[in-house]
Scaffold this motif. Structure first.
Motif, PDB file in Angstrom:
ATOM      1  N   GLN A  95       0.829  -1.194   0.000  1.00 35.10           N
ATOM      2  CA  GLN A  95       0.000   0.000   0.000  1.00 35.10           C
ATOM      3  C   GLN A  95       0.875   1.260   0.000  1.00 35.10           C
ATOM      4  OE1 GLN A  95      -2.840  -0.284   3.112  1.00 35.10           O
ATOM      5  NE2 GLN A  95      -3.649   1.796   2.859  1.00 35.10           N
ATOM      6  N   HIS A  96       1.912   1.220   0.831  1.00 36.36           N
ATOM      7  CA  HIS A  96       2.794   2.381   0.933  1.00 36.36           C
ATOM      8  C   HIS A  96       3.533   2.625  -0.385  1.00 36.36           C
ATOM      9  CE1 HIS A  96       5.301   5.391   2.808  1.00 36.36           C
ATOM     10  NE2 HIS A  96       6.373   4.778   2.336  1.00 36.36           N
ATOM     11  N   ARG A  97       3.912   1.554  -1.027  1.00 34.88           N
ATOM     12  CA  ARG A  97       4.599   1.666  -2.304  1.00 34.88           C
ATOM     13  C   ARG A  97       3.722   2.409  -3.316  1.00 34.88           C
ATOM     14  NH1 ARG A  97       9.031  -0.870  -4.996  1.00 34.88           N
ATOM     15  NH2 ARG A  97      10.033  -1.755  -3.176  1.00 34.88           N
ATOM     16  N   ARG A  98       2.458   2.044  -3.361  1.00 30.94           N
ATOM     17  CA  ARG A  98       1.528   2.726  -4.265  1.00 30.94           C
ATOM     18  C   ARG A  98       1.396   4.190  -3.871  1.00 30.94           C
ATOM     19  NH1 ARG A  98      -2.739  -0.343  -2.741  1.00 30.94           N
ATOM     20  NH2 ARG A  98      -1.883  -2.459  -2.684  1.00 30.94           N
ATOM     21  N   PHE A  99       1.305   4.433  -2.568  1.00 36.38           N
ATOM     22  CA  PHE A  99       1.155   5.801  -2.069  1.00 36.38           C
ATOM     23  C   PHE A  99       2.329   6.674  -2.502  1.00 36.38           C
ATOM     24  CE2 PHE A  99       2.348   8.847   1.260  1.00 36.38           C
ATOM     25  CZ  PHE A  99       1.229   9.664   1.257  1.00 36.38           C
ATOM     26  N   ILE A 100       3.511   6.159  -2.382  1.00 38.33           N
ATOM     27  CA  ILE A 100       4.717   6.914  -2.727  1.00 38.33           C
ATOM     28  C   ILE A 100       4.697   7.352  -4.191  1.00 38.33           C
ATOM     29  CG2 ILE A 100       7.197   6.654  -3.125  1.00 38.33           C
ATOM     30  CD1 ILE A 100       6.563   7.290  -0.294  1.00 38.33           C
ATOM     31  N   MET A 101       4.198   6.471  -5.058  1.00 37.34           N
ATOM     32  CA  MET A 101       4.098   6.792  -6.482  1.00 37.34           C
ATOM     33  C   MET A 101       3.379   8.124  -6.713  1.00 37.34           C
ATOM     34  SD  MET A 101       5.398   4.018  -7.877  1.00 37.34           S
ATOM     35  CE  MET A 101       4.867   2.752  -9.038  1.00 37.34           C
ATOM     36  N   HIS A 102       2.274   8.303  -5.997  1.00 35.06           N
ATOM     37  CA  HIS A 102       1.405   9.449  -6.259  1.00 35.06           C
ATOM     38  C   HIS A 102       1.722  10.668  -5.398  1.00 35.06           C
ATOM     39  CE1 HIS A 102      -0.925   6.796  -8.759  1.00 35.06           C
ATOM     40  NE2 HIS A 102      -1.014   5.931  -7.764  1.00 35.06           N
ATOM     41  N   ALA A 103       2.592  10.515  -4.418  1.00 35.46           N
ATOM     42  CA  ALA A 103       2.888  11.639  -3.533  1.00 35.46           C
ATOM     43  C   ALA A 103       4.389  11.914  -3.491  1.00 35.46           C
ATOM     44  CB  ALA A 103       2.373  11.352  -2.130  1.00 35.46           C
ATOM     45  N   PRO A 104       4.869  12.773  -4.373  1.00 35.75           N
ATOM     46  CA  PRO A 104       6.293  13.085  -4.425  1.00 35.75           C
ATOM     47  C   PRO A 104       6.808  13.613  -3.095  1.00 35.75           C
ATOM     48  CG  PRO A 104       4.982  14.682  -5.675  1.00 35.75           C
ATOM     49  CD  PRO A 104       4.097  13.534  -5.337  1.00 35.75           C
ATOM     50  N   ALA A 105       8.005  13.228  -2.716  1.00 30.01           N
ATOM     51  CA  ALA A 105       8.568  13.583  -1.418  1.00 30.01           C
ATOM     52  C   ALA A 105       8.701  15.095  -1.237  1.00 30.01           C
ATOM     53  CB  ALA A 105       9.937  12.921  -1.236  1.00 30.01           C
ATOM     54  N   VAL A 106       8.878  15.800  -2.332  1.00 23.11           N
ATOM     55  CA  VAL A 106       9.028  17.249  -2.276  1.00 23.11           C
ATOM     56  C   VAL A 106       7.831  17.899  -1.592  1.00 23.11           C
ATOM     57  CG1 VAL A 106      10.309  18.825  -3.739  1.00 23.11           C
ATOM     58  CG2 VAL A 106       9.300  16.777  -4.740  1.00 23.11           C
ATOM     59  N   ALA A 107       6.655  17.487  -2.034  1.00 26.72           N
ATOM     60  CA  ALA A 107       5.431  18.079  -1.498  1.00 26.72           C
ATOM     61  C   ALA A 107       5.318  17.819   0.000  1.00 26.72           C
ATOM     62  CB  ALA A 107       4.217  17.524  -2.217  1.00 26.72           C
ATOM     63  N   LEU A 108       5.827  16.707   0.438  1.00 29.83           N
ATOM     64  CA  LEU A 108       5.681  16.317   1.834  1.00 29.83           C
ATOM     65  C   LEU A 108       6.573  17.139   2.751  1.00 29.83           C
ATOM     66  CD1 LEU A 108       5.656  12.499   1.259  1.00 29.83           C
ATOM     67  CD2 LEU A 108       3.701  13.949   1.799  1.00 29.83           C
ATOM     68  N   ALA A 109       7.649  17.680   2.208  1.00 26.13           N
ATOM     69  CA  ALA A 109       8.617  18.383   3.045  1.00 26.13           C
ATOM     70  C   ALA A 109       8.247  19.842   3.277  1.00 26.13           C
ATOM     71  CB  ALA A 109       9.995  18.297   2.410  1.00 26.13           C
ATOM     72  N   GLU A 110       7.240  20.316   2.568  1.00 22.51           N
ATOM     73  CA  GLU A 110       6.908  21.725   2.695  1.00 22.51           C
ATOM     74  C   GLU A 110       6.190  22.029   4.002  1.00 22.51           C
ATOM     75  OE1 GLU A 110       4.884  23.041  -0.755  1.00 22.51           O
ATOM     76  OE2 GLU A 110       6.568  22.621  -2.094  1.00 22.51           O
ATOM     77  N   PRO A 111       6.567  23.147   4.609  1.00 23.40           N
ATOM     78  CA  PRO A 111       6.006  23.512   5.906  1.00 23.40           C
ATOM     79  C   PRO A 111       4.528  23.876   5.805  1.00 23.40           C
ATOM     80  CG  PRO A 111       7.381  25.284   5.054  1.00 23.40           C
ATOM     81  CD  PRO A 111       7.561  24.115   4.141  1.00 23.40           C
ATOM     82  N   VAL A 112       3.772  23.460   6.791  1.00 20.37           N
ATOM     83  CA  VAL A 112       2.346  23.764   6.833  1.00 20.37           C
ATOM     84  C   VAL A 112       2.121  24.828   7.909  1.00 20.37           C
ATOM     85  CG1 VAL A 112       0.048  22.858   7.199  1.00 20.37           C
ATOM     86  CG2 VAL A 112       1.804  21.413   6.174  1.00 20.37           C
ATOM     87  N   LEU A 113       1.824  26.034   7.457  1.00 15.91           N
ATOM     88  CA  LEU A 113       1.606  27.122   8.403  1.00 15.91           C
ATOM     89  C   LEU A 113       0.152  27.192   8.840  1.00 15.91           C
ATOM     90  CD1 LEU A 113       3.878  29.901   6.885  1.00 15.91           C
ATOM     91  CD2 LEU A 113       4.353  28.280   8.727  1.00 15.91           C
ATOM     92  N   VAL A 114      -0.034  27.560  10.067  1.00 13.47           N
ATOM     93  CA  VAL A 114      -1.385  27.636  10.608  1.00 13.47           C
ATOM     94  C   VAL A 114      -1.603  29.015  11.219  1.00 13.47           C
ATOM     95  CG1 VAL A 114      -3.023  26.595  12.192  1.00 13.47           C
ATOM     96  CG2 VAL A 114      -1.221  25.204  11.173  1.00 13.47           C
ATOM     97  N   ALA A 115      -2.805  29.557  10.992  1.00 12.15           N
ATOM     98  CA  ALA A 115      -3.146  30.842  11.598  1.00 12.15           C
ATOM     99  C   ALA A 115      -3.416  30.609  13.075  1.00 12.15           C
ATOM    100  CB  ALA A 115      -4.371  31.438  10.929  1.00 12.15           C
TER     101      ALA A 115
END
Lengths: 115, 115
Positions: A95-115
DNA sequence: CCGTATCCTCATCGATACTG
DNA sequence: CAGTATCGATGAGGATACGG
């Protein structure tokens, strides 16, 4: 939580589960098992098997009268209780292998800011 | 088998799963999480969280305008797919504990001779 | 509060050579 | 065949101090 840690202590490391999997399809001799578990050295296989035996997961059968000695390893009954664990890990790995295909690591490293 | 190895690489080590478990009951702040995961140092928690984040299992939320900074960690949706794995490990850990009670290690170490 | 930097120790694992 | 002995590399993990 303690139970999860226990399980991880026993099954963690590089080889424990691969060895168990190697024995799923029936008993195997030492050399045979070493071929099955790709990449493992005799030293490691010996050491890991000893630990698995002490924990009641694997049984070691010695045929002493032969020369050279023949040793066979098999999953103990208690070892078969690992099937659900193996299936869960294997299922999740796929399942994780499939997930990795569709979710590039770059997007995951970006900071999530919250108000 | 490859899948099992993948899973173990990602979840192996001393802290990955304890951290995940610590987040199961909802998002937590860094310090809060460190208290939850008994014994972990800030260095380890930080390092492990980073890896979990890169693998899409955990999301990191930063509230930048506050002083001091507030950071919250939560299980990502993909992280929740680990529930079956955790349950399997936990169930087996308990089962194994019971097994150990009734099967003294001495008996397990004795050689099994075969004709 | 939320980390990072540095230094250190120790277990894990591998390579190689050797024995019963 | 079925291991053990020895040496060495590597990396996980811990202690402590400090920075934003």
């Amino acid at each position: 939580m303690r139970a999860v840690r226990d399980a991880l202590d026993l099954l963690g490391g590089k080889w424990k589960l691969p060895i168990i999997v190697g024995l799923v399809h029936g008993p195997k001799r030492f050399k045979q098992l070493q071929r099955e578990v790709a990449g493992i050295t005799a030293k490691m296989l010996s050491k890991e098997l000893k630990e698995l035996e002490v924990n009641g997961l694997v049984t070691r059968y010695v045929q002493a009268d032969a020369a050279p000695v023949a040793v066979t390893y098999a999953l103990a009954e208690h070892g078969t209780t690992l099937y659900p664990v193996i299936e869960a890990l294997q299922g999740w790995g796929q399942q994780h292998r499939r997930f990795i295909m569709h979710a590039p690591a770059v997007a995951l490293a970006e900071p999530v800011l919250v108000a």
